[in-house]
Design an enzyme around this catalytic site. Structure first.
Site, PDB file in Angstrom:
ATOM      1  N   LYS A 140       0.829  -1.211   0.000  1.00  0.00           N
ATOM      2  CA  LYS A 140       0.000   0.000   0.000  1.00  0.00           C
ATOM      3  C   LYS A 140       0.861   1.257   0.000  1.00  0.00           C
ATOM      4  O   LYS A 140       1.935   1.281   0.593  1.00  0.00           O
ATOM      5  CB  LYS A 140      -0.877   0.047   1.257  1.00  0.00           C
ATOM      6  CG  LYS A 140      -1.948  -1.012   1.337  1.00  0.00           C
ATOM      7  CD  LYS A 140      -2.785  -0.806   2.598  1.00  0.00           C
ATOM      8  CE  LYS A 140      -3.931  -1.798   2.673  1.00  0.00           C
ATOM      9  NZ  LYS A 140      -4.763  -1.577   3.869  1.00  0.00           N
ATOM     10  N   LEU A 163      -6.093  -9.484   3.945  1.00  0.00           N
ATOM     11  CA  LEU A 163      -7.269 -10.136   4.534  1.00  0.00           C
ATOM     12  C   LEU A 163      -8.285 -10.396   3.417  1.00  0.00           C
ATOM     13  O   LEU A 163      -8.674  -9.469   2.695  1.00  0.00           O
ATOM     14  CB  LEU A 163      -7.865  -9.256   5.634  1.00  0.00           C
ATOM     15  CG  LEU A 163      -6.884  -8.839   6.754  1.00  0.00           C
ATOM     16  CD1 LEU A 163      -7.546  -7.870   7.727  1.00  0.00           C
ATOM     17  CD2 LEU A 163      -6.349 -10.058   7.511  1.00  0.00           C
ATOM     18  N   ARG A 214     -26.769   6.004  -0.726  1.00  0.00           N
ATOM     19  CA  ARG A 214     -26.204   7.114  -1.510  1.00  0.00           C
ATOM     20  C   ARG A 214     -26.817   7.076  -2.903  1.00  0.00           C
ATOM     21  O   ARG A 214     -26.549   6.163  -3.684  1.00  0.00           O
ATOM     22  CB  ARG A 214     -24.699   6.975  -1.620  1.00  0.00           C
ATOM     23  CG  ARG A 214     -23.987   7.082  -0.296  1.00  0.00           C
ATOM     24  CD  ARG A 214     -22.499   7.252  -0.529  1.00  0.00           C
ATOM     25  NE  ARG A 214     -21.747   7.153   0.699  1.00  0.00           N
ATOM     26  CZ  ARG A 214     -20.468   7.482   0.817  1.00  0.00           C
ATOM     27  NH1 ARG A 214     -19.806   7.932  -0.244  1.00  0.00           N
ATOM     28  NH2 ARG A 214     -19.837   7.364   1.961  1.00  0.00           N
ATOM     29  N   GLU A 244      -6.933   2.815   8.650  1.00  0.00           N
ATOM     30  CA  GLU A 244      -6.737   4.254   8.412  1.00  0.00           C
ATOM     31  C   GLU A 244      -7.600   5.053   9.366  1.00  0.00           C
ATOM     32  O   GLU A 244      -8.583   4.533   9.888  1.00  0.00           O
ATOM     33  CB  GLU A 244      -7.197   4.620   6.977  1.00  0.00           C
ATOM     34  CG  GLU A 244      -6.324   4.066   5.880  1.00  0.00           C
ATOM     35  CD  GLU A 244      -6.948   4.231   4.495  1.00  0.00           C
ATOM     36  OE1 GLU A 244      -7.794   5.122   4.318  1.00  0.00           O
ATOM     37  OE2 GLU A 244      -6.567   3.464   3.601  1.00  0.00           O
ATOM     38  N   LYS A 266      -0.449  -8.014   5.796  1.00  0.00           N
ATOM     39  CA  LYS A 266      -1.110  -9.278   5.489  1.00  0.00           C
ATOM     40  C   LYS A 266      -2.403  -8.940   4.750  1.00  0.00           C
ATOM     41  O   LYS A 266      -3.136  -8.032   5.166  1.00  0.00           O
ATOM     42  CB  LYS A 266      -1.423  -9.989   6.814  1.00  0.00           C
ATOM     43  CG  LYS A 266      -2.225 -11.249   6.672  1.00  0.00           C
ATOM     44  CD  LYS A 266      -1.330 -12.437   6.427  1.00  0.00           C
ATOM     45  CE  LYS A 266      -2.143 -13.719   6.289  1.00  0.00           C
ATOM     46  NZ  LYS A 266      -1.284 -14.819   5.816  1.00  0.00           N
ATOM     47  N   ARG A 272     -12.132  13.888   9.661  1.00  0.00           N
ATOM     48  CA  ARG A 272     -13.191  14.764   9.139  1.00  0.00           C
ATOM     49  C   ARG A 272     -14.555  14.176   9.486  1.00  0.00           C
ATOM     50  O   ARG A 272     -14.654  13.047   9.952  1.00  0.00           O
ATOM     51  CB  ARG A 272     -13.086  14.839   7.614  1.00  0.00           C
ATOM     52  CG  ARG A 272     -13.256  13.459   6.975  1.00  0.00           C
ATOM     53  CD  ARG A 272     -13.570  13.504   5.501  1.00  0.00           C
ATOM     54  NE  ARG A 272     -13.990  12.197   5.008  1.00  0.00           N
ATOM     55  CZ  ARG A 272     -13.180  11.234   4.595  1.00  0.00           C
ATOM     56  NH1 ARG A 272     -11.857  11.418   4.590  1.00  0.00           N
ATOM     57  NH2 ARG A 272     -13.658  10.063   4.173  1.00  0.00           N
TER      58      ARG A 272
HETATM   59  C1  MV4 Z   1      -6.898  -4.004   2.779  1.00  0.00           C
HETATM   60  C2  MV4 Z   1      -7.655  -5.092   2.287  1.00  0.00           C
HETATM   61  C3  MV4 Z   1      -7.293  -6.366   2.668  1.00  0.00           C
HETATM   62  N1  MV4 Z   1      -6.229  -6.538   3.515  1.00  0.00           N
HETATM   63  N2  MV4 Z   1      -5.863  -4.236   3.597  1.00  0.00           N
HETATM   64  C4  MV4 Z   1      -9.020  -0.586   0.186  1.00  0.00           C
HETATM   65  C5  MV4 Z   1      -8.940   0.905   0.314  1.00  0.00           C
HETATM   66  C6  MV4 Z   1      -8.153   1.203   1.532  1.00  0.00           C
HETATM   67  N3  MV4 Z   1      -8.859   2.137   2.330  1.00  0.00           N
HETATM   68  C7  MV4 Z   1      -7.938  -0.104   2.217  1.00  0.00           C
HETATM   69  N4  MV4 Z   1      -8.414  -1.137   1.346  1.00  0.00           N
HETATM   70  C8  MV4 Z   1      -8.229  -2.450   1.625  1.00  0.00           C
HETATM   71  N5  MV4 Z   1      -7.193  -2.738   2.465  1.00  0.00           N
HETATM   72  C9  MV4 Z   1      -5.547  -5.471   3.951  1.00  0.00           C
HETATM   73  N6  MV4 Z   1      -4.512  -5.670   4.771  1.00  0.00           N
HETATM   74  C10 MV4 Z   1      -8.738  -4.811   1.437  1.00  0.00           C
HETATM   75  C11 MV4 Z   1      -9.025  -3.481   1.106  1.00  0.00           C
HETATM   76  C12 MV4 Z   1     -10.183  -3.290   0.275  1.00  0.00           C
HETATM   77  C13 MV4 Z   1     -11.324  -2.635   0.784  1.00  0.00           C
HETATM   78  C14 MV4 Z   1     -11.364  -2.117   2.066  1.00  0.00           C
HETATM   79  C15 MV4 Z   1     -12.476  -1.464   2.544  1.00  0.00           C
HETATM   80  C16 MV4 Z   1     -13.603  -1.339   1.736  1.00  0.00           C
HETATM   81  C17 MV4 Z   1     -13.586  -1.846   0.467  1.00  0.00           C
HETATM   82  C18 MV4 Z   1     -12.452  -2.498  -0.033  1.00  0.00           C
HETATM   83  C19 MV4 Z   1     -12.462  -3.022  -1.325  1.00  0.00           C
HETATM   84  C20 MV4 Z   1     -11.354  -3.645  -1.815  1.00  0.00           C
HETATM   85  C21 MV4 Z   1     -10.214  -3.791  -1.017  1.00  0.00           C
END
Ligand code: MV4
Length: 452
Positions: free
Chosen positions: A158, A203, A337, A287, A201, A291
């Protein structure tokens, strides 16, 4: 208290802030781009100032234009809404230098949480559970390989400056890692001007659950439960609900208390959202958003609070108006939405709205920019309405949603409203049985949108 607030935003969130100002006896100042002259936020505000042309860069994102409007109007404070300048720490700092109050957190907290690596480090040290992964920036492929072997594949690379899924790459095994690592860094550099990446990792089928927090900058902080935002398409949330159908009250108070304690320790000021992936009954921080979020109304509904009023009160120096024990979760809320987009492909569909009729009645809230005769513009976000339903139980909230959708009329443009009728009649949705990939899997089947 402030006498006048400038709203550095447009759309439904500008309306939301203007409404809070009205109820508080505060004069509201709208800013607008030239094509936005006929928009609802300009009509509803007490005063309005044109800040530039259609291009957001030259209007809603222009710090000089907004500060000039603020000085001309004599506003004491600026509410940034969400998007645009809401998480721009430089903007918050410049306002402070100009003795204008930024209605939001300290610039240091905005910049700390804006950088995902520093956010994760801070949250981890504050006792918030994080996704297993690298300690900080991964600067070589060798380092990427070592950490991946340690946490085991699949992994995700990321961008530290990332957001909205940009710069993310999954590697299922060692052979996929070099490409994932290099392309994540390249995309991070070109999209954000910062090539820092980190590894976690991966998920597989988590839910996206976020905790609403609120601090007063004086060391008091509370949590207002969670929102389940797993129903999304291309990193855009589609429907959110509070509480999450999978979180018990014990788990809610446990994760909520962890989050509130962290916010007390850093003396966080204002509204914040702590985002988690929830998998196998475990929370993993990803994260923090510093806001007010689009989906804040569902939290307002189930906790019976006015989050925007609270933001304004706190920015003016007051302590939190509620303590944790005052915050009692009541019922269930769902937000849909409604975008000016045509199904099935979600293609933007701006244009003239001939007829608009909002649903009403018990437990219905419609935050919308529409009126009959309004022309939806092609330059900005396609969100035109948020339909929020509140009822004593999730089952009743879904019935209420179907009833509200049957009353809604938006004629002249295509919208995504039909999708919510399909969802509210879907078995998995009714069972609360979905994860972050569920909606996209369903949408990939042409039959899904043809049922109704
Ligand atoms: C991840 C994940 C799986 N494992 N991190 C997508 C945007 C960013 N805000 C974080 N995201 C993700 N991080 C790990 N370690 C899968 C996603 C992700 C996701 C997360 C939240 C809502 C929708 C998503 C759609 C695809 C992937």
């Amino acid at each position: 208290m402030f006498k006048k607030i400038l709203i550095a935003n447009r759309g439904e969130i500008a309306l939301r802030v203007i409404r809070a100002c009205k109820e508080m006896g505060i004069t509201s100042v709208a800013v607008y781009s030239t094509p936005d002259v006929d928009s609802m936020h300009v009509r509803m505000a007490d005063e309005s100032i044109c800040i530039g042309p259609a291009s957001s860069i030259e209007s809603y994102l222009s710090i000089p234009a907004i500060i000039s409007a603020c000085e001309i109007s004599g506003a004491d404070a600026i509410h940034p809404g969400y998007g645009f300048l809401a998480e721009n720490s430089k903007f918050a700092q410049i306002l402070s230098d100009h003795k204008i109050t930024f209605i939001g957190p300290d610039p240091s907290h905005i910049s700390q949480m804006g950088d995902k690596i520093s956010a994760k480090k801070a949250m981890s040290e504050l006792g918030v559970p994080c996704v297993p992964g690298s300690e900080g920036t991964v600067s070589s492929l060798e380092e990427a390989q070592n950490i991946s072997n340690l946490i085991k594949f699949p992994v995700i690379v990321k961008a530290s400056a990332g957001g909205g899924g940009r710069g993310m790459r999954i590697a299922n095994n060692l052979s996929e890692l070099p490409n994932a690592f290099n392309s994540s860094r390249l995309e991070a550099q070109s999209a954000f001007g910062n090539s820092d990446v980190y590894i976690e990792k991966y998920l597989g089928k988590p839910r996206h659950i976020e905790v609403q927090v609120f601090g007063d900058g004086l060391g008091n902080a509370v949590y207002l439960g969670e929102r389940d935002c797993s129903l999304q398409r291309r990193h855009q949330k589609v429907l959110e609900e509070s509480p999450s159908p999978v979180i018990t009250k014990e788990v809610r108070s446990q994760i909520g208390e962890v989050c509130a304690a962290a916010m007390r320790k850093i003396k966080y000021k204002g509204a914040g959202t702590i985002e988690f992936l929830y998998s196998n009954k475990e929370f993993f921080f990803i994260e923090m958003n510093t806001r007010l979020q689009v989906e804040h109304p569902i939290t307002e509904s189930v906790y019976n609070v006015d989050l925007v009023r609270e933001q304004i009160e706190i920015a003016s120096g007051k302590p939190l108006s509620f303590s944790q024990k005052d915050l009692i979760l009541q019922g269930h809320a769902i937000e849909c939405r409604i975008n000016a987009e045509s199904l099935p492909k979600f293609v933007s569909h701006p244009g003239l709205v001939n007829t608009f009729h909002a649903p009403g009645g018990l437990g219905i809230r419609m935050d919308s920019i529409l009126y009959s005769g309004y022309k939806v513009l092609p330059y900005y976000d396609s969100l035109v309405a948020k339909l929020i339903v509140h009822a004593p139980t999730r089952e009743l909230a879904i019935s209420r949603l179907k009833r509200a959708l049957s009353e809604l009329i938006i004629d002249g443009i295509e919208t995504t409203a039909e999708l919510f009728l399909i969802l509210s009649n879907n078995e998995d949705f009714n069972n609360g049985d979905y994860d972050i990939h569920w909606l996209e899997e369903k949408l990939s089947n042409p039959i899904f949108l043809k049922k109704y």
